[in-house]
Scaffold this active site. Structure first.
Site, mmCIF file in Angstrom:
data_model
loop_
_atom_site.group_PDB
_atom_site.id
_atom_site.type_symbol
_atom_site.label_atom_id
_atom_site.label_comp_id
_atom_site.label_asym_id
_atom_site.label_seq_id
_atom_site.Cartn_x
_atom_site.Cartn_y
_atom_site.Cartn_z
ATOM 1 N N GLY A 193 0.830 -1.189 0.000
ATOM 2 C CA GLY A 193 0.000 0.000 0.000
ATOM 3 C C GLY A 193 0.865 1.239 0.000
ATOM 4 O O GLY A 193 2.081 1.173 -0.172
ATOM 5 N N GLY A 194 0.199 2.392 0.212
ATOM 6 C CA GLY A 194 0.945 3.635 0.215
ATOM 7 C C GLY A 194 1.951 3.701 1.337
ATOM 8 O O GLY A 194 3.009 4.316 1.207
ATOM 9 N N GLU B 108 3.312 -2.812 3.849
ATOM 10 C CA GLU B 108 3.535 -3.994 3.028
ATOM 11 C C GLU B 108 3.025 -5.208 3.799
ATOM 12 O O GLU B 108 3.200 -5.304 5.016
ATOM 13 C CB GLU B 108 5.028 -4.137 2.731
ATOM 14 C CG GLU B 108 5.380 -5.340 1.865
ATOM 15 C CD GLU B 108 6.865 -5.364 1.547
ATOM 16 O OE1 GLU B 108 7.233 -4.959 0.424
ATOM 17 O OE2 GLU B 108 7.650 -5.769 2.430
ATOM 18 N N VAL B 109 2.372 -6.128 3.099
ATOM 19 C CA VAL B 109 1.842 -7.338 3.722
ATOM 20 C C VAL B 109 2.574 -8.536 3.137
ATOM 21 O O VAL B 109 2.674 -8.677 1.912
ATOM 22 C CB VAL B 109 0.325 -7.479 3.499
ATOM 23 C CG1 VAL B 109 -0.197 -8.749 4.175
ATOM 24 C CG2 VAL B 109 -0.411 -6.252 4.028
ATOM 25 N N LYS C 295 1.790 -7.510 8.437
ATOM 26 C CA LYS C 295 1.754 -6.159 7.861
ATOM 27 C C LYS C 295 2.702 -5.259 8.627
ATOM 28 O O LYS C 295 2.723 -5.276 9.855
ATOM 29 C CB LYS C 295 0.325 -5.591 7.920
ATOM 30 C CG LYS C 295 0.199 -4.220 7.240
ATOM 31 C CD LYS C 295 -1.248 -3.786 7.108
ATOM 32 C CE LYS C 295 -1.353 -2.459 6.354
ATOM 33 N NZ LYS C 295 -2.768 -2.055 6.145
ATOM 34 N N ASP D 33 -13.900 2.602 3.614
ATOM 35 C CA ASP D 33 -13.236 2.160 2.380
ATOM 36 C C ASP D 33 -13.763 0.793 1.949
ATOM 37 O O ASP D 33 -12.998 -0.102 1.602
ATOM 38 C CB ASP D 33 -11.717 2.121 2.571
ATOM 39 C CG ASP D 33 -10.975 2.087 1.237
ATOM 40 O OD1 ASP D 33 -11.556 2.515 0.224
ATOM 41 O OD2 ASP D 33 -9.814 1.626 1.211
#
Length: 400
Positions: free
Chosen positions: A64-65, A68-69, A84, A185
């Site tokens: 993601g922005g 990290e996963v 994560k 979201d």
């Protein structure tokens, strides 16, 4: 919806949609020394000694922005987990947002919400949390396969199964709202469908507490370009994914966002799952989209024709309509109300709102009468058959 449109409009503002990044390479941000293993293991099964690295990274499954996963193997419990963590050198604001997500998800122990297993700081000083690894596919992928006409997906996901998926997401949001948490979201990319029918609502990174006076965490990375906001909005960043924003989100009125904003997003997702297209399919850029969300009407789902499937059942289309009202006061006022309405529609007791629902409701009522009074129904059939036969015989005699 074209691939270009998806690329331009689908990413989450402030938290980018995750994507599979393939096998983990040397030099990854996930070190093997996150935690040491504490449970002994039978040597005949695994020679790994106690005290070795507990989590063995497998591959990066999303970025993601900010985070990290990574898919990893938990050697103590012998199960796959998702880890994560923040990437790079996060600012204090980003760290607060990360901690907020951990605490939010940690409070939501529900079968349709991914649980947090652990949290900590690794030996490089990076914060991380460990959660359940959800196997399966995103609802976004399911919709794409259905829209392409894939016969296997249509066999697996008839309208009845799609209603079950929506109900699973509704239960997750109902639970969160009962605890004062708004997701903000909800979108197909954040809904996972497991191989055994599990439905999981993911990514609570920009969730907020609905309580009056609750502090609003800074939305690191959100755009501040005034061109992304329609006229008359208050100063502030947009929060969420544009394609699934409610009108109050799209107009930048973050102080007006409440449970009904999630309800709007839920119905936008439901529309796409049933009709296999976005409810505003002809919008091609972000500025047009934000204006259309606030002002433009949309085609009712039952009027959307697709070569991939039959028309959307009218009662389900009417269920969606109320949740897509521009004015929050005209939408469902709670997810409880949505669940009751969907259960009513699924049971065939939906309100009569058009000629199609009149015909279907009449037929459903007749079927229920047969179930309730089978002997009377059988007698009526016999009598009707005798009368028909008598009339036929009389007609033949008259003709002869």
């Amino acid at each position: 919806m074209t691939a270009d449109k998806n690329a331009a409009l689908a990413p989450t503002i402030a938290v980018t949609a995750a994507e599979d990044s393939g096998p983990l390479r040397s030099g990854s941000l996930i070190p093997l020394e996150l935690r040491t293993s504490v449970l002994p293991r039978p040597h005949r099964m695994d020679p790994m000694p106690s005290g070795a690295a507990r989590f063995e990274p497998v591959r990066v499954i999303g970025r993601g922005g900010l985070g990290e996963v990574t898919l990893a193997r938990d050697h103590d419990i012998d199960r796959p987990v998702a880890i994560k963590r923040l990437r790079g050198g996060p600012s204090d604001e980003q760290l607060h947002r990360f901690a907020h997500e951990v605490r939010t998800v940690g409070q939501l122990e529900h079968p349709n919400i991914t649980p947090v297993y652990d949290v900590g700081v690794d030996d490089t000083g990076q914060h991380y949390f460990v959660m359940r690894y959800v196997e399966g596919e995103t609802l976004e992928l399911v919709i794409a396969q259905l829209a392409s006409g894939d016969p296997q997906y249509h066999a697996r996901y008839p309208f009845e199964r799609r209603v079950e998926i929506v109900m699973g997401v509704l239960h997750a949001v109902q639970y969160a709202h009962a605890r004062g948490i708004i997701h903000r979201d909800i979108k197909p990319a954040n809904i996972m469908i497991g191989p055994y029918g599990e439905v999981m609502l993911m990514d609570w990174g920009i969730a907020k507490h609905a309580a009056a006076g609750a502090p609003e965490l800074p939305d690191a990375g959100a755009p501040t370009d005034p061109k992304l906001r329609t006229s008359g909005t208050r100063a502030g960043a947009l929060v969420g994914t544009p394609l699934y924003m409610s009108p109050e989100q799209a107009s930048g009125r973050n102080d007006a966002i409440d449970e009904r904003s999630d309800i709007y997003a839920l119905c936008a997702v439901c529309y796409e799952l049933l009709a296999l297209q976005h409810y505003l399919p002809h919008v091609t850029n972000l500025q047009e989209l934000l204006v259309a969300i606030v002002e433009a009407p949309h085609t009712k789902a039952c009027y959307v024709h697709s070569a991939a499937q039959s028309n959307v059942p009218a009662e389900l289309a009417w269920f969606i309509e109320k949740g897509l009202e521009k004015d929050p006061a005209n939408r469902y006022q709670s997810v409880d109300e949505m669940i009751a309405a969907l259960q009513t529609a699924a049971a065939g007791r939906f309100p009569i709102q058009c000629p199609i629902t009149l015909i279907k409701r009449t037929g459903n009522d007749a079927i229920r009468l047969v179930d309730r009074y089978p002997r009377i129904a059988m007698a009526a059939v016999v009598v009707g058959a005798l009368l028909a036969a008598t009339g036929l015989v009389a007609a033949i005699r008259w003709l002869v």
